[in-house]
Design a protein around this motif. Structure first.
Motif, PDB file in Angstrom:
ATOM      1  N   ALA A  78       0.854  -1.191   0.000  1.00  0.00           N
ATOM      2  CA  ALA A  78       0.000   0.000   0.000  1.00  0.00           C
ATOM      3  C   ALA A  78       0.891   1.244   0.000  1.00  0.00           C
ATOM      4  O   ALA A  78       0.571   2.258  -0.621  1.00  0.00           O
ATOM      5  CB  ALA A  78      -0.916  -0.002   1.219  1.00  0.00           C
ATOM      6  N   ALA A  79       2.059   1.136   0.670  1.00  0.00           N
ATOM      7  CA  ALA A  79       3.001   2.261   0.710  1.00  0.00           C
ATOM      8  C   ALA A  79       3.603   2.545  -0.661  1.00  0.00           C
ATOM      9  O   ALA A  79       4.116   3.630  -0.919  1.00  0.00           O
ATOM     10  CB  ALA A  79       4.101   1.981   1.736  1.00  0.00           C
ATOM     11  N   LYS A  80       3.533   1.558  -1.578  1.00  0.00           N
ATOM     12  CA  LYS A  80       4.035   1.768  -2.951  1.00  0.00           C
ATOM     13  C   LYS A  80       2.913   2.215  -3.876  1.00  0.00           C
ATOM     14  O   LYS A  80       3.117   2.347  -5.073  1.00  0.00           O
ATOM     15  CB  LYS A  80       4.629   0.463  -3.498  1.00  0.00           C
ATOM     16  CG  LYS A  80       5.745  -0.128  -2.673  1.00  0.00           C
ATOM     17  CD  LYS A  80       6.230  -1.430  -3.331  1.00  0.00           C
ATOM     18  CE  LYS A  80       7.192  -2.171  -2.437  1.00  0.00           C
ATOM     19  NZ  LYS A  80       7.448  -3.537  -2.933  1.00  0.00           N
ATOM     20  N   GLY A  81       1.707   2.339  -3.305  1.00  0.00           N
ATOM     21  CA  GLY A  81       0.587   2.818  -4.116  1.00  0.00           C
ATOM     22  C   GLY A  81      -0.371   1.730  -4.563  1.00  0.00           C
ATOM     23  O   GLY A  81      -1.252   1.977  -5.383  1.00  0.00           O
ATOM     24  N   GLU A  82      -0.237   0.511  -4.024  1.00  0.00           N
ATOM     25  CA  GLU A  82      -1.184  -0.547  -4.412  1.00  0.00           C
ATOM     26  C   GLU A  82      -2.576  -0.207  -3.892  1.00  0.00           C
ATOM     27  O   GLU A  82      -2.723   0.260  -2.756  1.00  0.00           O
ATOM     28  CB  GLU A  82      -0.737  -1.901  -3.845  1.00  0.00           C
ATOM     29  CG  GLU A  82      -1.626  -3.055  -4.322  1.00  0.00           C
ATOM     30  CD  GLU A  82      -1.064  -4.446  -3.993  1.00  0.00           C
ATOM     31  OE1 GLU A  82      -0.896  -5.245  -4.918  1.00  0.00           O
ATOM     32  OE2 GLU A  82      -0.786  -4.696  -2.811  1.00  0.00           O
ATOM     33  N   THR A  83      -3.595  -0.471  -4.704  1.00  0.00           N
ATOM     34  CA  THR A  83      -4.963  -0.207  -4.241  1.00  0.00           C
ATOM     35  C   THR A  83      -5.384  -1.273  -3.235  1.00  0.00           C
ATOM     36  O   THR A  83      -4.856  -2.396  -3.237  1.00  0.00           O
ATOM     37  CB  THR A  83      -5.983  -0.235  -5.404  1.00  0.00           C
ATOM     38  OG1 THR A  83      -6.006  -1.567  -5.954  1.00  0.00           O
ATOM     39  CG2 THR A  83      -5.634   0.784  -6.481  1.00  0.00           C
ATOM     40  N   LEU A  84      -6.372  -0.896  -2.422  1.00  0.00           N
ATOM     41  CA  LEU A  84      -6.927  -1.854  -1.462  1.00  0.00           C
ATOM     42  C   LEU A  84      -7.515  -3.056  -2.201  1.00  0.00           C
ATOM     43  O   LEU A  84      -7.382  -4.205  -1.764  1.00  0.00           O
ATOM     44  CB  LEU A  84      -7.983  -1.139  -0.624  1.00  0.00           C
ATOM     45  CG  LEU A  84      -8.736  -1.966   0.394  1.00  0.00           C
ATOM     46  CD1 LEU A  84      -7.784  -2.546   1.441  1.00  0.00           C
ATOM     47  CD2 LEU A  84      -9.808  -1.119   1.065  1.00  0.00           C
ATOM     48  N   GLU A  85      -8.157  -2.787  -3.333  1.00  0.00           N
ATOM     49  CA  GLU A  85      -8.769  -3.872  -4.111  1.00  0.00           C
ATOM     50  C   GLU A  85      -7.701  -4.884  -4.557  1.00  0.00           C
ATOM     51  O   GLU A  85      -7.912  -6.092  -4.480  1.00  0.00           O
ATOM     52  CB  GLU A  85      -9.496  -3.315  -5.343  1.00  0.00           C
ATOM     53  CG  GLU A  85     -10.828  -2.641  -5.047  1.00  0.00           C
ATOM     54  CD  GLU A  85     -10.702  -1.212  -4.534  1.00  0.00           C
ATOM     55  OE1 GLU A  85      -9.554  -0.729  -4.326  1.00  0.00           O
ATOM     56  OE2 GLU A  85     -11.741  -0.577  -4.329  1.00  0.00           O
ATOM     57  N   ASP A  86      -6.559  -4.385  -5.014  1.00  0.00           N
ATOM     58  CA  ASP A  86      -5.496  -5.298  -5.455  1.00  0.00           C
ATOM     59  C   ASP A  86      -4.902  -6.056  -4.267  1.00  0.00           C
ATOM     60  O   ASP A  86      -4.658  -7.270  -4.350  1.00  0.00           O
ATOM     61  CB  ASP A  86      -4.382  -4.524  -6.181  1.00  0.00           C
ATOM     62  CG  ASP A  86      -4.745  -4.201  -7.627  1.00  0.00           C
ATOM     63  OD1 ASP A  86      -5.867  -4.540  -8.048  1.00  0.00           O
ATOM     64  OD2 ASP A  86      -3.896  -3.601  -8.322  1.00  0.00           O
ATOM     65  N   SER A  87      -4.646  -5.351  -3.161  1.00  0.00           N
ATOM     66  CA  SER A  87      -4.092  -6.035  -1.980  1.00  0.00           C
ATOM     67  C   SER A  87      -5.040  -7.142  -1.527  1.00  0.00           C
ATOM     68  O   SER A  87      -4.602  -8.256  -1.205  1.00  0.00           O
ATOM     69  CB  SER A  87      -3.890  -5.049  -0.822  1.00  0.00           C
ATOM     70  OG  SER A  87      -2.960  -4.055  -1.165  1.00  0.00           O
ATOM     71  N   ALA A  88      -6.360  -6.854  -1.526  1.00  0.00           N
ATOM     72  CA  ALA A  88      -7.348  -7.842  -1.072  1.00  0.00           C
ATOM     73  C   ALA A  88      -7.355  -9.051  -2.005  1.00  0.00           C
ATOM     74  O   ALA A  88      -7.450 -10.199  -1.552  1.00  0.00           O
ATOM     75  CB  ALA A  88      -8.732  -7.202  -1.002  1.00  0.00           C
ATOM     76  N   LYS A  89      -7.228  -8.781  -3.305  1.00  0.00           N
ATOM     77  CA  LYS A  89      -7.242  -9.891  -4.273  1.00  0.00           C
ATOM     78  C   LYS A  89      -6.038 -10.808  -4.039  1.00  0.00           C
ATOM     79  O   LYS A  89      -6.144 -12.034  -4.092  1.00  0.00           O
ATOM     80  CB  LYS A  89      -7.194  -9.311  -5.689  1.00  0.00           C
ATOM     81  CG  LYS A  89      -7.595 -10.280  -6.787  1.00  0.00           C
ATOM     82  CD  LYS A  89      -7.586  -9.543  -8.127  1.00  0.00           C
ATOM     83  CE  LYS A  89      -7.896 -10.465  -9.279  1.00  0.00           C
ATOM     84  NZ  LYS A  89      -9.314 -10.660  -9.504  1.00  0.00           N
ATOM     85  N   VAL A  90      -4.897 -10.195  -3.769  1.00  0.00           N
ATOM     86  CA  VAL A  90      -3.689 -10.987  -3.529  1.00  0.00           C
ATOM     87  C   VAL A  90      -3.835 -11.810  -2.246  1.00  0.00           C
ATOM     88  O   VAL A  90      -3.602 -13.030  -2.234  1.00  0.00           O
ATOM     89  CB  VAL A  90      -2.445 -10.066  -3.475  1.00  0.00           C
ATOM     90  CG1 VAL A  90      -1.230 -10.849  -3.001  1.00  0.00           C
ATOM     91  CG2 VAL A  90      -2.199  -9.451  -4.854  1.00  0.00           C
ATOM     92  N   LEU A  91      -4.275 -11.158  -1.159  1.00  0.00           N
ATOM     93  CA  LEU A  91      -4.436 -11.882   0.112  1.00  0.00           C
ATOM     94  C   LEU A  91      -5.455 -13.006  -0.028  1.00  0.00           C
ATOM     95  O   LEU A  91      -5.340 -14.044   0.629  1.00  0.00           O
ATOM     96  CB  LEU A  91      -4.837 -10.916   1.228  1.00  0.00           C
ATOM     97  CG  LEU A  91      -3.734  -9.948   1.655  1.00  0.00           C
ATOM     98  CD1 LEU A  91      -4.278  -8.888   2.621  1.00  0.00           C
ATOM     99  CD2 LEU A  91      -2.579 -10.702   2.309  1.00  0.00           C
ATOM    100  N   GLY A  92      -6.432 -12.806  -0.916  1.00  0.00           N
ATOM    101  CA  GLY A  92      -7.445 -13.831  -1.152  1.00  0.00           C
ATOM    102  C   GLY A  92      -6.852 -15.128  -1.688  1.00  0.00           C
ATOM    103  O   GLY A  92      -7.457 -16.195  -1.552  1.00  0.00           O
ATOM    104  N   GLY A  93      -5.666 -15.044  -2.290  1.00  0.00           N
ATOM    105  CA  GLY A  93      -4.985 -16.253  -2.751  1.00  0.00           C
ATOM    106  C   GLY A  93      -4.097 -16.886  -1.696  1.00  0.00           C
ATOM    107  O   GLY A  93      -3.569 -17.987  -1.911  1.00  0.00           O
ATOM    108  N   TYR A  94      -3.916 -16.188  -0.576  1.00  0.00           N
ATOM    109  CA  TYR A  94      -3.032 -16.712   0.477  1.00  0.00           C
ATOM    110  C   TYR A  94      -3.794 -17.285   1.675  1.00  0.00           C
ATOM    111  O   TYR A  94      -3.239 -18.066   2.440  1.00  0.00           O
ATOM    112  CB  TYR A  94      -2.133 -15.589   1.033  1.00  0.00           C
ATOM    113  CG  TYR A  94      -1.196 -14.928   0.039  1.00  0.00           C
ATOM    114  CD1 TYR A  94      -0.851 -15.526  -1.167  1.00  0.00           C
ATOM    115  CD2 TYR A  94      -0.642 -13.692   0.340  1.00  0.00           C
ATOM    116  CE1 TYR A  94       0.013 -14.905  -2.047  1.00  0.00           C
ATOM    117  CE2 TYR A  94       0.230 -13.066  -0.544  1.00  0.00           C
ATOM    118  CZ  TYR A  94       0.552 -13.669  -1.742  1.00  0.00           C
ATOM    119  OH  TYR A  94       1.396 -13.052  -2.603  1.00  0.00           O
ATOM    120  N   ALA A  95      -5.007 -16.778   1.878  1.00  0.00           N
ATOM    121  CA  ALA A  95      -5.737 -17.110   3.109  1.00  0.00           C
ATOM    122  C   ALA A  95      -7.168 -17.512   2.792  1.00  0.00           C
ATOM    123  O   ALA A  95      -7.616 -17.408   1.645  1.00  0.00           O
ATOM    124  CB  ALA A  95      -5.722 -15.905   4.056  1.00  0.00           C
TER     125      ALA A  95
END
Ligand code: NCD
Length: 289
Positions: A78-95
């Motif tokens: 997020a500190a590099k400018g990633e959107t919340l939507e993208d971060s959530a999509k990525v975490l959705g593949g981990y958990a």
């Protein structure tokens, strides 16, 4: 997908079944050490937290789930400018479930659009905090029994305080009567519920629950004019029969001289976060004991 973005995501029956399951975990926290074995809980906290994050993690561990997560968004993409939507999509593949705290109202709803796994709102700005509400309801039920016809006063910063934005609609749905004692300029939003305003003394003398909240200084530009304070003198003067609750952290709103009184429920309330969040995780993952 069983998201918990807001308290409105739960039916009255959902609330009752989560509280009933929480009661079994409260009675014996060690009874189901494998219930969520193999599941991974992600705790993504973009805002400070002590109780919510750690009680969620304790709840996951008590049920045998693994936990990944962070407690400061500054160390994430997020500190590099990633959107919340993208971060959530990525975490959705981990958990298998995402517990999200974020400074923006509506963040959990946004994350739920892309995560692909259940999203649990652990506080979104001045929006909602539905799992706090569940542990608040649990505490009231354990202490006073049924919520029907109970009188509750919400006190303090009712404008920016998100816990009451989830709690009040739930209390009203379950048959409680709610009044407000707002700090100056921090009234409860009419768009959520129109609550009668009463004076602090009147509330102390007449209600079953005094639910006190902190002024959310981090969400306001103005300097707060007033801090409403509950102390032993107020309770004695008004012959109050109320229990005193607070989501914590307290700053000046509840005097420490109350801590030893049977009416003071706030630390018990915080501890109830673990069994209640055990039930919330099981509900979100669709697992029943
Ligand atoms: C609350 C929150 O984060 O909204 N804390 C908590 O989760 N118990 C209340 C607050 O910060 O005042």
């Amino acid at each position: 997908m069983t998201h918990l973005r807001a308290i409105a995501d739960l039916s009255d029956d959902d609330i009752r079944s989560i509280l009933d399951l929480a009661a079994t975990f409260h009675a014996d926290p060690l009874a189901q050490p494998d219930l969520l074995r193999g599941h991974i809980v992600a705790t993504a906290f973009f805002e400070p937290s002590t109780r919510t994050r750690l009680s969620f993690e304790a709840a996951a561990l008590r049920l045998g789930a693994g936990v990944i997560g962070f407690s400061d968004g500054k160390n994430t993409s997020a500190a590099k400018g990633e959107t919340l939507e993208d971060s959530a999509k990525v975490l959705g593949g981990y958990a298998d479930v995402l517990v999200l705290r974020h400074p923006e109202t509506g963040a959990a709803t946004r994350a739920a659009t892309t995560a692909g796994i259940p999203v649990i709102n652990a506080g979104d700005g001045a929006g909602e905090h539905p799992t706090q509400t569940l542990l608040d309801l649990f505490t009231i039920r354990q202490t006073l029994g049924a919520l029907n016809d109970r009188k509750v006063a919400v006190i303090g910063d009712l404008k920016y305080g998100r816990t009451v934005h989830s709690l009040v609609p739930a209390l009203q749905r379950l048959g409680a009567q709610v009044v407000q004692v707002p700090a100056a300029g921090l009234e409860f939003p009419d768009s959520v519920a129109k609550l009668p305003i009463v004076a602090l003394e009147e509330a102390a003398a007449s209600v079953d629950v005094l639910y006190v909240t902190r002024v959310q200084k981090e969400r306001m530009n103005e300097t707060p004019q007033e801090v409403l304070r509950i102390d032993r003198n107020l309770l004695e003067r008004t012959k109050s029969r109320a229990i005193v609750m607070h989501p914590l952290p307290r700053v000046d709103e509840v005097d420490v001289d109350l801590d030893g009184l049977p009416a003071a429920k706030y630390f018990e309330q915080a501890h109830n976060g673990v069994p209640v969040r055990m039930a919330v995780l099981a509900h979100a993952l669709g697992v029943t004991p």
